[in-house]
Design an enzyme around this catalytic site. Structure first.
Site, PDB file in Angstrom:
ATOM      1  N   HIS A  94      28.521  96.903 -22.918  1.00 46.85           N
ATOM      2  CA  HIS A  94      30.023  96.156 -22.528  1.00 46.85           C
ATOM      3  C   HIS A  94      29.959  95.757 -20.980  1.00 46.85           C
ATOM      4  O   HIS A  94      29.456  96.770 -20.285  1.00 46.85           O
ATOM      5  CB  HIS A  94      31.215  96.649 -22.973  1.00 46.85           C
ATOM      6  CG  HIS A  94      32.430  95.783 -22.805  1.00 46.85           C
ATOM      7  ND1 HIS A  94      33.178  95.626 -21.613  1.00 46.85           N
ATOM      8  CD2 HIS A  94      33.196  95.051 -23.969  1.00 46.85           C
ATOM      9  CE1 HIS A  94      34.106  94.599 -21.660  1.00 46.85           C
ATOM     10  NE2 HIS A  94      34.371  94.393 -23.011  1.00 46.85           N
ATOM     11  N   GLU A  99      30.028  87.707 -25.091  1.00 44.92           N
ATOM     12  CA  GLU A  99      31.128  87.776 -24.309  1.00 44.92           C
ATOM     13  C   GLU A  99      31.099  87.331 -22.711  1.00 44.92           C
ATOM     14  O   GLU A  99      30.648  88.085 -21.993  1.00 44.92           O
ATOM     15  CB  GLU A  99      31.411  89.248 -24.131  1.00 44.92           C
ATOM     16  CG  GLU A  99      31.935  89.858 -25.681  1.00 44.92           C
ATOM     17  CD  GLU A  99      33.277  91.000 -25.343  1.00 44.92           C
ATOM     18  OE1 GLU A  99      34.152  91.070 -25.951  1.00 44.92           O
ATOM     19  OE2 GLU A  99      32.862  91.920 -24.608  1.00 44.92           O
TER      20      GLU A  99
HETATM   21  P1  PGA Z   1      39.561  90.493 -24.156  1.00 46.67           P
HETATM   22  O1  PGA Z   1      38.581  91.507 -24.072  1.00 46.67           O
HETATM   23  O2  PGA Z   1      40.009  90.053 -25.469  1.00 46.67           O
HETATM   24  O3  PGA Z   1      40.895  90.909 -23.364  1.00 46.67           O
HETATM   25  O4  PGA Z   1      39.141  89.328 -23.402  1.00 46.67           O
HETATM   26  C1  PGA Z   1      37.308  91.408 -24.950  1.00 46.67           C
HETATM   27  C2  PGA Z   1      36.485  92.551 -24.519  1.00 46.67           C
HETATM   28  O5  PGA Z   1      35.998  92.928 -23.612  1.00 46.67           O
HETATM   29  O6  PGA Z   1      35.828  92.871 -25.724  1.00 46.67           O
END
Ligand code: PGA
Length: 258
Positions: A100, A172
């Site tokens: 992440h 992401e």
């Molecule tokens: P968010 O986070 O939905 O608050 O943007 C997603 C993540 O970091 O997995």
């Protein structure tokens, strides 16, 4: 379309008691729903909350799986503060988030560490949720494709896998996480296709087709999920919007109608 997956990444957002309450509310809210067959739901609480969530989901009428937010690459030894894959298996955890952007940034997790974590997860049939994504600076320098290709190649470098392994790749964009403003559904879909293309250099086509999901994460909420739902995206990794049961269940309900 593949069965979609909706993953709640609770991060460090809730206390143990709040995590329990959230899980109970989600179960209650979704137990009225008849049409959840096309969806798989996963909750990733912080480590100490895992047994509490497990106790609730094991008796839940709604199938919910358990995920962890991290794992260490060694199984055992003098590694103060770490949690091993064997412990996660004992806790009946099925998924683990790896790489992440918050861990890459704040904990200085390198591509090498991420690769070792992916390897240990696959060796124990834990499903890694491998996160990739560019920063705003990289995007502005037109390096998005280059960065996410490198992250994919490094995460799966010299990987050994078997036909039972399952993998999730989560795109992401770092600059979007927690911002309240997602990218367009079209870009999320196109980036998913791009990542699938990159995976063909690493895995056989039928393995990619059957065993790998490519999902999107970054400010997904009940307002924008309809746009994403119309696209060919295998699922969603949800942070902020997963901390409130009503909001999270609303996302699930909308997805279940598509
Ligand atoms: P968010 O986070 O939905 O608050 O943007 C997603 C993540 O970091 O997995």
């Amino acid at each position: 379309m593949r069965k979609r997956i909706v993953i709640a990444n609770l991060k460090l957002g809730l206390s143990l008691k709040e995590t329990e309450n959230l899980t109970e509310e989600i179960i209650k809210e979704l137990s009225q729903e008849k049409k959840l067959k096309n969806l798989e739901i996963v909750i990733c609480p912080s480590f100490p909350a895992i047994p509490r969530v497990y106790d609730l989901i094991k008796v839940s009428p709604v199938p919910i799986s358990l995920g962890a937010q991290n794992v260490f690459w060694e199984e055992k030894g003098a590694y103060t503060g770490e949690v091993s894959v064997l412990m996660l298996k004992e806790l009946e955890v099925s998924y683990v988030i790896i790489g992440h952007s918050e861990r890459r940034e704040y904990l200085k997790e390198s591509e090498e560490m991420i690769n070792k974590k992916v390897k240990v997860a696959l060796a124990h049939n834990l499903i890694p949720i491998v996160c990739v994504g560019e920063t705003l600076e990289e995007r502005e320098r037109s390096q998005k494709e280059k960065v996410i290709s490198r992250q994919i190649n490094e995460a799966f470098k010299d990987i050994e896998f078997n036909k039972n392994n399952k993998i999730i790749v989560a795109y992401e964009p770092v600059w979007v996480i927690g911002s309240g403003q997602a990218i367009t559904a079209e870009e999320a879909e196109n980036t998913g296709f791009f990542l699938r293309g990159k995976l063909t250099n690493l895995f056989p086509p039928d393995f990619i087709e059957k065993n790998i999901k490519v999902i999107y994460g970054g400010s997904v909420d009940s307002k924008n999920i309809r746009d994403f739902a119309k696209k060919n995206i295998d699922g969603f990794l949800i942070g902020s919007a997963s901390l409130k049961a009503v909001e999270f269940c609303q996302i699930i309900k909308i997805l279940s109608e598509i």
